[in-house]
Design an enzyme around this catalytic site. Sequence first.
Site, PDB file in Angstrom:
ATOM      1  N   LYS A 101       0.932  -1.217   0.023  1.00  0.00           N
ATOM      2  CA  LYS A 101      -0.162   0.099   0.110  1.00  0.00           C
ATOM      3  C   LYS A 101       1.018   1.228  -0.042  1.00  0.00           C
ATOM      4  O   LYS A 101       1.857   1.136   0.303  1.00  0.00           O
ATOM      5  CB  LYS A 101      -1.087  -0.094   1.215  1.00  0.00           C
ATOM      6  N   TYR A 114     -12.354  -2.579  -3.851  1.00  0.00           N
ATOM      7  CA  TYR A 114     -12.968  -2.580  -2.363  1.00  0.00           C
ATOM      8  C   TYR A 114     -14.552  -2.551  -2.178  1.00  0.00           C
ATOM      9  O   TYR A 114     -14.669  -1.988  -0.871  1.00  0.00           O
ATOM     10  CB  TYR A 114     -12.266  -1.722  -1.214  1.00  0.00           C
ATOM     11  N   PHE A 125     -15.605   3.601   7.107  1.00  0.00           N
ATOM     12  CA  PHE A 125     -14.118   3.901   6.589  1.00  0.00           C
ATOM     13  C   PHE A 125     -13.785   3.897   5.086  1.00  0.00           C
ATOM     14  O   PHE A 125     -12.651   4.209   4.928  1.00  0.00           O
ATOM     15  CB  PHE A 125     -12.903   2.992   7.388  1.00  0.00           C
ATOM     16  N   ARG A 183      -1.585 -14.664   4.947  1.00  0.00           N
ATOM     17  CA  ARG A 183      -2.345 -13.747   5.984  1.00  0.00           C
ATOM     18  C   ARG A 183      -1.604 -14.011   7.397  1.00  0.00           C
ATOM     19  O   ARG A 183      -1.465 -13.102   8.002  1.00  0.00           O
ATOM     20  CB  ARG A 183      -3.487 -14.630   6.102  1.00  0.00           C
ATOM     21  N   ARG A 224       2.864  -6.483   8.924  1.00  0.00           N
ATOM     22  CA  ARG A 224       2.079  -5.106   9.237  1.00  0.00           C
ATOM     23  C   ARG A 224       2.531  -4.947  10.601  1.00  0.00           C
ATOM     24  O   ARG A 224       2.295  -3.547  10.711  1.00  0.00           O
ATOM     25  CB  ARG A 224       0.347  -5.671   9.404  1.00  0.00           C
ATOM     26  N   ASN A 254      -2.425  -0.005   6.707  1.00  0.00           N
ATOM     27  CA  ASN A 254      -1.503  -1.082   7.501  1.00  0.00           C
ATOM     28  C   ASN A 254      -0.606  -1.820   6.321  1.00  0.00           C
ATOM     29  O   ASN A 254      -0.316  -2.879   6.637  1.00  0.00           O
ATOM     30  CB  ASN A 254      -2.831  -2.105   8.009  1.00  0.00           C
ATOM     31  N   HIS A 295      -1.725  -5.739   1.700  1.00  0.00           N
ATOM     32  CA  HIS A 295      -3.012  -6.358   1.522  1.00  0.00           C
ATOM     33  C   HIS A 295      -2.788  -7.735   1.237  1.00  0.00           C
ATOM     34  O   HIS A 295      -1.877  -8.330   0.757  1.00  0.00           O
ATOM     35  CB  HIS A 295      -3.898  -5.858   0.149  1.00  0.00           C
ATOM     36  N   GLU A 316      -9.219 -11.555  -7.516  1.00  0.00           N
ATOM     37  CA  GLU A 316      -8.262 -10.122  -7.335  1.00  0.00           C
ATOM     38  C   GLU A 316      -7.017 -10.027  -8.539  1.00  0.00           C
ATOM     39  O   GLU A 316      -6.634  -9.121  -8.745  1.00  0.00           O
ATOM     40  CB  GLU A 316      -7.786 -10.124  -5.683  1.00  0.00           C
TER      41      GLU A 316
END
Length: 136
Positions: A8, A46, A54, A82, A99, A109, A112, A123
């Site tokens: 990000k 998203y 948010f 993850r 993260r 964070n 992704h 995705e």
Amino acid sequence: MYTFTIIKPNAFDKTEQILRRISFEGFQTIGIRSVFLNKEKAENFYSIHKDKDFFSDLIKFMTSGPITICALKKNNAVIDFRNLIGDTDPKEANPGTIRSMYGTDIAENAIHGSDSDENAKKEILFFFPEMESTIQ
Ligand code: IDP
Ligand code: MG
């Protein structure tokens, strides 16, 4: 087998370190590109969160600077990735997770990771439609 990640905007300048870590953990990069998202593309990616409070901040953040998108391959890729990135909130993420190391806060964070095999494929194809036959 596959997962999808985005480094990000707040971690873009740490892209090299993060990619080295991802590779060290056994993930093979099968597609990679650095891009800017426009508002429409970020909102589409998203869209599952469009009713969250948010959402508009998330879209602003994800369009605030360059990102690096990657398609990754590994056994058990979704779950292992993850675990490698850690909890959504960097403060809650285990020490040593990406993260916890590079995240600013729950909104920014750093990275992704897809949450299921089905979403990983969606995705990957959202950003790399040319990989359709590769990942079937
Ligand atoms: P995940 O990225 O760990 O799967 P999701 O719940 O799918 O978490 O949320 C997507 C992204 O939206 C998060 O990675 C984070 O950037 C942002 N986000 C999630 N929850 C919050 C929140 O409570 N406040 C602000 N931003 C959030
Ligand atoms: Mg998610």
